[in-house]
Design a protein around this motif. Structure first.
Motif, short mmCIF file in Angstrom:
data_model
loop_
_atom_site.label_atom_id
_atom_site.label_comp_id
_atom_site.label_asym_id
_atom_site.label_seq_id
_atom_site.Cartn_x
_atom_site.Cartn_y
_atom_site.Cartn_z
N GLU A 277 10.19 0.66 1.96
CA GLU A 277 8.38 -0.44 1.75
C GLU A 277 8.43 -1.60 0.90
O GLU A 277 7.55 -2.61 1.03
CB GLU A 277 8.76 -0.03 -0.30
CG GLU A 277 8.83 1.38 -0.72
CD GLU A 277 8.81 2.47 -2.11
OE1 GLU A 277 8.02 2.96 -2.00
OE2 GLU A 277 9.33 1.59 -3.44
N ASP A 278 9.88 -2.57 1.31
CA ASP A 278 10.37 -3.89 1.32
C ASP A 278 9.41 -4.70 2.64
O ASP A 278 8.42 -5.45 2.73
CB ASP A 278 11.91 -4.39 1.30
CG ASP A 278 11.73 -6.46 1.27
OD1 ASP A 278 10.64 -6.69 0.03
OD2 ASP A 278 11.89 -6.93 1.64
N GLU A 279 9.35 -3.96 4.04
CA GLU A 279 9.05 -3.78 5.08
C GLU A 279 7.55 -4.06 5.30
O GLU A 279 6.00 -5.00 5.44
CB GLU A 279 9.85 -3.23 6.12
CG GLU A 279 11.13 -3.60 6.14
CD GLU A 279 10.62 -5.53 6.86
OE1 GLU A 279 10.18 -5.71 6.83
OE2 GLU A 279 11.80 -5.96 7.32
N THR B 173 3.98 -5.64 5.80
CA THR B 173 3.20 -5.34 6.67
C THR B 173 1.33 -5.38 6.14
O THR B 173 0.74 -5.78 6.04
CB THR B 173 3.22 -4.49 7.19
OG1 THR B 173 4.77 -4.65 7.84
CG2 THR B 173 2.42 -3.63 8.06
N TYR B 174 1.48 -4.76 5.23
CA TYR B 174 0.10 -4.31 4.15
C TYR B 174 -0.89 -5.11 3.60
O TYR B 174 -2.10 -5.59 3.80
CB TYR B 174 0.46 -3.41 3.81
CG TYR B 174 0.03 -1.40 3.88
CD1 TYR B 174 -0.60 -0.85 4.06
CD2 TYR B 174 1.92 -1.17 4.39
CE1 TYR B 174 -1.15 0.42 4.18
CE2 TYR B 174 1.27 0.14 4.76
CZ TYR B 174 -0.12 0.87 4.54
OH TYR B 174 0.15 1.82 5.60
N THR B 175 0.25 -6.25 3.48
CA THR B 175 -0.87 -7.53 2.29
C THR B 175 0.09 -8.27 3.17
O THR B 175 -1.31 -9.76 3.38
CB THR B 175 0.21 -7.46 1.49
OG1 THR B 175 1.78 -8.11 1.51
CG2 THR B 175 -0.23 -6.62 0.24
N GLN B 176 0.41 -8.95 4.36
CA GLN B 176 0.12 -10.02 5.16
C GLN B 176 0.25 -10.00 6.53
O GLN B 176 -0.32 -11.06 7.34
CB GLN B 176 1.69 -10.81 4.56
CG GLN B 176 2.27 -11.19 3.37
CD GLN B 176 3.37 -11.56 2.70
OE1 GLN B 176 4.15 -12.32 3.90
NE2 GLN B 176 3.79 -11.46 1.91
N ARG B 177 0.46 -8.88 6.87
CA ARG B 177 1.26 -8.50 8.44
C ARG B 177 -0.27 -7.89 9.45
O ARG B 177 -0.43 -8.14 10.83
CB ARG B 177 2.55 -8.71 8.83
CG ARG B 177 3.66 -9.20 8.61
CD ARG B 177 4.86 -8.95 9.86
NE ARG B 177 5.19 -7.50 8.42
CZ ARG B 177 6.31 -7.31 8.41
NH1 ARG B 177 7.23 -8.56 8.50
NH2 ARG B 177 7.08 -6.06 7.37
N MET B 178 -0.71 -6.65 8.82
CA MET B 178 -1.46 -5.91 9.31
C MET B 178 -2.94 -6.40 9.91
O MET B 178 -3.91 -6.86 9.22
CB MET B 178 -1.83 -4.73 8.03
CG MET B 178 -2.76 -3.44 8.69
SD MET B 178 -2.65 -2.43 7.11
CE MET B 178 -1.05 -2.06 7.75
#
Length: 219
Positions: A82-84, A88-93
């Motif tokens: 969940e941390d990763e 991903t969903y909020t910053q890297r996607m």
């Protein structure tokens, strides 16, 4: 075709010991039986769906081998995943990736990792390790794990259970958490168990046979 001589084993593998072979254990079936078995398997597998809602109802260990059942370990896996996934969903996607996931309705909350009674993690051995610690190259490692993954998913469904093919991004934390050697790389996480009573799946249309299957008869 260009005519070529039939090579011997030593022609291609000089100095290597020749492998031993044994007769294939194979039962030849009638055409009628093959058609019936193929149709039955197709109908059974056509009902297989990936689900993210699992029941905590126990599943006998003999149905699931080499799996994670320890509740604390599953909790650690969920927290790390969940941390990763949150990042991903909020910053890297990128938007293209987000658009591909939108029809599935996925998010960074991974309750399936703690709700399912078993969690199977599939690793790929990137390279071998010799006795002296040096690395030896492995070939076709992706194909070698993809085939048993498909067979495992089919076997789970055929046994009357459900699973989810989960690919946390990135997955490097799994090797450390599960104490796997450095030459192994996690490829797939598969929670396994009974579906929750209120389990739901995306309403998706399967591709038509013509979209995934082509027959070239050489005519």
């Amino acid at each position: 075709m260009i005519p070529r001589p039939t090579p011997t084993f030593q022609d291609l593998y000089p100095g290597f010991p020749e492998p031993e072979f044994e007769p294939l254990a194979f039962r030849r079936r009638s055409l009628e039986e093959m058609r019936r078995r193929a149709q039955t398997f197709y109908e059974d597998m056509a009902g297989r769906r990936t689900t993210r809602q699992f029941s905590p109802e126990p599943v006998p260990v003999e149905l699931i081998e080499l799996a994670v059942q320890d509740p604390d370990l599953k909790r650690q896996m969920r927290e790390a995943a969940e941390d990763e996934e949150y990042r991903t969903y909020t910053q890297r996607m990128p938007e293209e990736w987000r658009a591909a996931l939108a029809p599935l309705g996925t998010d960074y909350v991974k309750t399936h990792l703690t709700d399912a009674p078993w969690v199977v993690v599939l690793f790929r051995e990137k390279y071998g390790l010799r006795a002296d610690g040096s690395a030896s190259k492995n070939y076709y490692t992706t194909e070698s794990v993809a085939i048993p993954a498909g067979l495992f998913i089919a076997a789970v469904h055929h046994a009357g259970l459900t699973t989810l093919t989960h690919t946390p991004n990135p997955m490097g934390f799994l090797g450390e958490l599960l104490g796997r050697p450095k030459n192994e790389e996690a490829m797939l996480v598969m929670p396994v168990g009974h579906p929750a009573e209120d389990a739901c799946v995306p309403r998706l249309a399967r591709k038509a046979l013509g979209d995934i299957f082509q027959v070239d008869r050489g005519e």
